[in-house]
Design an enzyme around this catalytic site. Structure first.
Site, PDB file in Angstrom:
ATOM      1  N   ASP A  59       1.162  -1.527  -0.172  1.00 51.63           N
ATOM      2  CA  ASP A  59      -0.051   0.289  -0.121  1.00 51.63           C
ATOM      3  C   ASP A  59       0.428   1.116   0.316  1.00 51.63           C
ATOM      4  O   ASP A  59       0.464   2.529  -0.277  1.00 51.63           O
ATOM      5  CB  ASP A  59      -0.565  -0.166   1.092  1.00 51.63           C
ATOM      6  CG  ASP A  59      -1.997  -0.811   1.373  1.00 51.63           C
ATOM      7  OD1 ASP A  59      -1.664  -1.633   0.570  1.00 51.63           O
ATOM      8  OD2 ASP A  59      -2.384  -0.884   2.479  1.00 51.63           O
TER       9      ASP A  59
ATOM     10  N   ASP B  22      -2.733   5.783  -3.098  1.00 49.44           N
ATOM     11  CA  ASP B  22      -2.126   4.251  -2.065  1.00 49.44           C
ATOM     12  C   ASP B  22      -1.639   3.519  -3.539  1.00 49.44           C
ATOM     13  O   ASP B  22      -2.217   3.326  -4.192  1.00 49.44           O
ATOM     14  CB  ASP B  22      -3.065   3.645  -1.504  1.00 49.44           C
ATOM     15  CG  ASP B  22      -3.888   3.871  -0.449  1.00 49.44           C
ATOM     16  OD1 ASP B  22      -3.322   4.637  -0.001  1.00 49.44           O
ATOM     17  OD2 ASP B  22      -3.896   2.936   0.750  1.00 49.44           O
TER      18      ASP B  22
ATOM     19  N   HIS C 284      -7.716  -0.683  -3.519  1.00 48.43           N
ATOM     20  CA  HIS C 284      -6.397  -1.583  -4.014  1.00 48.43           C
ATOM     21  C   HIS C 284      -6.925  -2.412  -5.201  1.00 48.43           C
ATOM     22  O   HIS C 284      -8.143  -3.138  -4.304  1.00 48.43           O
ATOM     23  CB  HIS C 284      -5.714  -2.380  -2.681  1.00 48.43           C
ATOM     24  CG  HIS C 284      -5.665  -1.311  -1.627  1.00 48.43           C
ATOM     25  ND1 HIS C 284      -5.388  -1.729  -0.181  1.00 48.43           N
ATOM     26  CD2 HIS C 284      -4.953   0.341  -1.568  1.00 48.43           C
ATOM     27  CE1 HIS C 284      -4.633  -0.223   0.675  1.00 48.43           C
ATOM     28  NE2 HIS C 284      -4.772   0.502  -0.425  1.00 48.43           N
TER      29      HIS C 284
ATOM     30  N   ASP D 279      -5.827  -5.217  -6.184  1.00 43.62           N
ATOM     31  CA  ASP D 279      -5.196  -6.527  -5.814  1.00 43.62           C
ATOM     32  C   ASP D 279      -5.936  -7.569  -5.129  1.00 43.62           C
ATOM     33  O   ASP D 279      -5.782  -8.806  -5.245  1.00 43.62           O
ATOM     34  CB  ASP D 279      -3.454  -6.756  -5.201  1.00 43.62           C
ATOM     35  CG  ASP D 279      -3.233  -5.882  -3.656  1.00 43.62           C
ATOM     36  OD1 ASP D 279      -4.493  -6.060  -3.184  1.00 43.62           O
ATOM     37  OD2 ASP D 279      -2.352  -6.361  -3.649  1.00 43.62           O
TER      38      ASP D 279
ATOM     39  N   CYS E 158       0.043  -8.583  -0.650  1.00 43.28           N
ATOM     40  CA  CYS E 158      -0.575  -6.964  -0.262  1.00 43.28           C
ATOM     41  C   CYS E 158       0.383  -7.609   0.764  1.00 43.28           C
ATOM     42  O   CYS E 158       1.710  -5.719   0.871  1.00 43.28           O
ATOM     43  CB  CYS E 158      -1.403  -7.049   0.654  1.00 43.28           C
ATOM     44  SG  CYS E 158      -2.471  -6.741  -0.131  1.00 43.28           S
TER      45      CYS E 158
END
Ligand code: ARG
Length: 366
Positions: free
Chosen positions: A107, A195, A244, A246, A350
């Site tokens: 992040d 991020d 995010h 992912d 992550c």
């Protein structure tokens, strides 16, 4: 002096990587950006403080499992230096009663070629998280003459950066989905906020998710900072908490992406992939109905895998459906027990940040 930092995408052979640490992790106090991201029915609403020590130890144990798998395969693993995250912080523009953690690194750090940039996060509790990575950045700087050590423009995060009372407590899931579809998020456009985990790197192209953590102004900033790259804003209307990219849109190798079936990339945004013969496959169902306790993320961390090279992928050990799908897609699957690290911010992808992958900057979408 050696070349230490080089990575242009998420699939080239991984040689060096940062793996986070759970030490001293906090559930941060509510603040303008975070309250909107905690699901209303979450047990974490209104709660803050140090995370229970036993969960920290267990989370760290999971990360050690990952470190071992990586090191056994010859990947060099670097670790951050955690701070006392329970300290209150202040800047001329805001005060916050604590920080959060140094999980997950994905992040905070964005690697593009020989550059690692600390991001411009919209959570106040994450404002100083980059400090945990500064000892590593200094080391890379000393050892690699080509390494570019960069910090994105720091957002001020005054009250003007957020829409206040944007969601009230009673907002329904349907209403949230309407907001997502309208690209109407809690952050304003007074400054670039992003991020690093919203940025998917694919050589010459950067695909950036517009959502709760990354705004439009950030896209504009990226395009000016990297004029030689193509910056694409992407959004996933089916996601009520778009944070995010992912656990939503995950490349496995050139030509192949798995997409969360509840968060499909809109038709017009698929065109660039289809025109270049990329296959977008719906990801397998998660093996769990619920995330683990005290976790912000959804069950779709099932697809948050770490690709070691275009034929090899690490998948969470309990995610049997995802493993089976990867296998059918021609990948060698290495299972890793990591689920108890999920509460600290995410899964296998992550929990890491790229330092070195073999390979160059290619144009996959000519
Ligand atoms: N928003 C995702 C989900 O809950 C979680 C993404 C976590 N990724 C990360 N880099 N922290 O499905």
């Amino acid at each position: 002096m050696a070349k230490i930092v080089n990575s242009w995408n998420d699939w080239d052979p991984l040689k060096r990587v940062i793996v986070g640490r759970c030490d001293n992790s906090m559930i941060p106090p509510e603040e303008p950006a975070t309250s909107e991201k905690v699901p209303v029915d979450s047990e974490m609403r209104g709660m803050w403080g140090l995370r229970p020590l036993a969960t920290v130890e267990r989370g760290n144990e999971c990360l050690e499992n990952l470190v071992k798998i990586l090191e056994d395969r010859g990947v060099v693993v670097d670790r951050p230096t955690p701070l006392q995250w329970n300290q209150a912080i202040g800047t001329p523009d805001f005060r916050n009663d604590s920080m959060m953690t140094c999980m997950p690194p994905r992040d905070i750090l964005l690697t593009v070629g020989n550059e690692i940039m600390a991001s411009a996060n919209s959570f106040r509790c994450r404002y100083f998280e980059y400090l945990a990575y500064w000892p590593l950045m200094k080391q890379y700087f000393d050892e690699d003459p080509d390494f570019l050590w960069t910090q994105a423009p720091r957002p001020r995060l005054t009250d003007a950066s957020y829409k206040h009372n944007y969601y009230d407590e009673k907002i329904t899931l349907e209403e949230r989905l309407v907001r997502t579809a309208n690209k109407d998020f809690v952050t304003t456009e007074v400054e670039p906020m992003w991020d690093a985990a919203d940025v998917m790197r694919m050589g010459k192209d950067l695909f950036i998710q517009h959502g709760l953590t990354t705004n439009r102004t950030a896209m504009d900033w990226f395009q000016r900072y990297y004029p030689e790259y193509r910056v694409h804003a992407v959004n996933f209307p089916g996601d009520p908490y778009p944070i995010h990219i992912d656990a939503t849109f995950v490349p496995l190798r050139p030509g192949l992406i798995i997409n969360n079936p509840h968060r499909k990339l809109p038709e017009e945004q698929r065109a660039i992939f289809e025109a270049n013969d990329w296959q977008i496959v719906e990801a397998a169902q998660p093996a769990h109905d619920e995330p683990p306790a005290l976790c912000y993320s959804s069950v779709w961390l099932s697809m948050n895998c770490l690709v070691l090279d275009p034929k090899t992928v690490i998948v969470e050990a309990s995610e049997v459906h995802q493993q089976e799908q990867m296998d059918k897609l021609g990948m060698n699957v290495i299972p890793c027990d990591l689920r108890d690290a999920y509460p600290f911010g995410g899964g296998l992808h992550c929990s890491t940040a790229d330092v070195y992958r073999e390979g160059d900057c290619l144009d996959y979408f000519p």
